[in-house]
Write a protein that holds these residues in place. Structure first.
Motif, PDB file in Angstrom:
ATOM      1  N   THR A  32     -28.347  -3.271  -6.284  1.00 38.56           N
ATOM      2  CA  THR A  32     -29.119  -2.255  -5.585  1.00 38.56           C
ATOM      3  C   THR A  32     -29.613  -1.259  -6.630  1.00 38.56           C
ATOM      4  OG1 THR A  32     -27.184  -0.856  -5.156  1.00 38.56           O
ATOM      5  CG2 THR A  32     -27.767  -2.472  -3.470  1.00 38.56           C
ATOM      6  N   SER A  51     -32.011  -1.582  -1.267  1.00 38.46           N
ATOM      7  CA  SER A  51     -31.090  -2.713  -1.288  1.00 38.46           C
ATOM      8  C   SER A  51     -31.628  -3.825  -2.179  1.00 38.46           C
ATOM      9  CB  SER A  51     -30.884  -3.245   0.131  1.00 38.46           C
ATOM     10  OG  SER A  51     -32.110  -3.743   0.657  1.00 38.46           O
ATOM     11  N   TYR A  58     -32.550   4.180   1.571  1.00 40.47           N
ATOM     12  CA  TYR A  58     -31.730   5.340   1.934  1.00 40.47           C
ATOM     13  C   TYR A  58     -32.222   6.518   1.118  1.00 40.47           C
ATOM     14  CZ  TYR A  58     -27.444   8.127   2.583  1.00 40.47           C
ATOM     15  OH  TYR A  58     -26.540   9.103   2.900  1.00 40.47           O
ATOM     16  N   ASP A  98     -26.584  -0.828  -9.304  1.00 42.64           N
ATOM     17  CA  ASP A  98     -25.238  -0.990  -8.766  1.00 42.64           C
ATOM     18  C   ASP A  98     -25.072  -2.443  -8.306  1.00 42.64           C
ATOM     19  OD1 ASP A  98     -23.754   0.094  -5.600  1.00 42.64           O
ATOM     20  OD2 ASP A  98     -22.836  -0.856  -7.361  1.00 42.64           O
ATOM     21  N   GLU A 100     -24.048  -5.451  -6.288  1.00 42.83           N
ATOM     22  CA  GLU A 100     -23.756  -5.483  -4.861  1.00 42.83           C
ATOM     23  C   GLU A 100     -23.828  -6.919  -4.365  1.00 42.83           C
ATOM     24  OE1 GLU A 100     -22.838  -3.306  -2.323  1.00 42.83           O
ATOM     25  OE2 GLU A 100     -22.838  -5.268  -1.324  1.00 42.83           O
ATOM     26  N   THR A 106     -26.591  -1.138   2.391  1.00 44.45           N
ATOM     27  CA  THR A 106     -27.224   0.156   2.179  1.00 44.45           C
ATOM     28  C   THR A 106     -26.868   0.673   0.787  1.00 44.45           C
ATOM     29  OG1 THR A 106     -27.099   0.674   4.521  1.00 44.45           O
ATOM     30  CG2 THR A 106     -27.367   2.532   3.006  1.00 44.45           C
ATOM     31  N   SER A 108     -25.686   2.856  -2.241  1.00 42.69           N
ATOM     32  CA  SER A 108     -24.728   3.954  -2.322  1.00 42.69           C
ATOM     33  C   SER A 108     -25.408   5.219  -2.846  1.00 42.69           C
ATOM     34  CB  SER A 108     -23.577   3.568  -3.243  1.00 42.69           C
ATOM     35  OG  SER A 108     -22.710   4.665  -3.442  1.00 42.69           O
ATOM     36  N   SER A 109     -24.943   6.356  -2.388  1.00 48.74           N
ATOM     37  CA  SER A 109     -25.434   7.636  -2.893  1.00 48.74           C
ATOM     38  C   SER A 109     -24.483   8.214  -3.940  1.00 48.74           C
ATOM     39  CB  SER A 109     -25.603   8.630  -1.743  1.00 48.74           C
ATOM     40  OG  SER A 109     -24.343   8.874  -1.132  1.00 48.74           O
ATOM     41  N   ARG A 110     -23.401   7.500  -4.235  1.00 47.51           N
ATOM     42  CA  ARG A 110     -22.402   8.005  -5.178  1.00 47.51           C
ATOM     43  C   ARG A 110     -22.736   7.588  -6.599  1.00 47.51           C
ATOM     44  NH1 ARG A 110     -17.195   5.956  -4.543  1.00 47.51           N
ATOM     45  NH2 ARG A 110     -18.173   3.956  -4.104  1.00 47.51           N
ATOM     46  N   ALA A 113     -20.784   4.744  -8.328  1.00 47.29           N
ATOM     47  CA  ALA A 113     -20.999   3.343  -7.913  1.00 47.29           C
ATOM     48  C   ALA A 113     -21.932   2.597  -8.861  1.00 47.29           C
ATOM     49  CB  ALA A 113     -21.563   3.303  -6.498  1.00 47.29           C
ATOM     50  N   TYR A 114     -22.719   3.306  -9.633  1.00 42.96           N
ATOM     51  CA  TYR A 114     -23.782   2.700 -10.434  1.00 42.96           C
ATOM     52  C   TYR A 114     -23.298   2.397 -11.847  1.00 42.96           C
ATOM     53  CZ  TYR A 114     -26.857   3.618  -6.569  1.00 42.96           C
ATOM     54  OH  TYR A 114     -27.436   3.596  -5.330  1.00 42.96           O
TER      55      TYR A 114
END
Length: 127
Positions: A32, A51, A58, A98, A100, A106, A108-110, A113-114
């Motif tokens: 993603t 995605s 998002y 990220d 996935e 969806t 991630s906004s964190r 995570a990337y």
């Protein structure tokens, strides 16, 4: 591994810019893609994500309706179309990837995570 962001610049409030993020050195379609930004003196924040398939996006509330994130897996490239820009959009914009397993998860906004990050491209919006 490389993520090369470009397309930033100086624009007046109400103007538009299109950022691009070209990936190399990894399987682009397995990740993603997220766009983040960091203004001087502030923490890096999530802006938008797409995605693996491109079908799910998002956005942070402050850019909804103004920014559009997309990707072209054949070109290993992600985009962030920005319209109706505001001075508060001024920041260094980064793209990130990220891994996935799901094509439609969806983004991630964190930040944590990337795995991979680009070098950033500056967006400056004058009032």
């Amino acid at each position: 591994v490389q993520l090369q962001a470009s397309g930033g610049g100086l624009v007046q409030a109400g103007g538009s810019l299109r950022l691009s993020c070209v990936a190399s050195g990894f399987t682009f379609g397995s990740y993603t893609l997220g766009w983040f930004r960091q203004a001087p003196g502030k923490e890096r924040e999530f802006v938008a994500g797409v995605s693996r398939s491109g079908g799910r996006t998002y956005y942070v509330d402050s850019v909804k309706g103004r920014f559009t994130v997309s990707r072209d897996n054949a070109k290993n490239t992600a985009y962030l179309q920005m319209v109706s820009l505001k001075p508060e959009d001024t920041a260094l914009y980064y793209c990130a990837a990220d891994w996935e397993p799901s094509m439609t998860a969806t983004p991630s906004s964190r930040r944590i995570a990337y795995e991979y990050w680009g070098q950033g491209t500056q967006v400056t919006v004058s009032s």
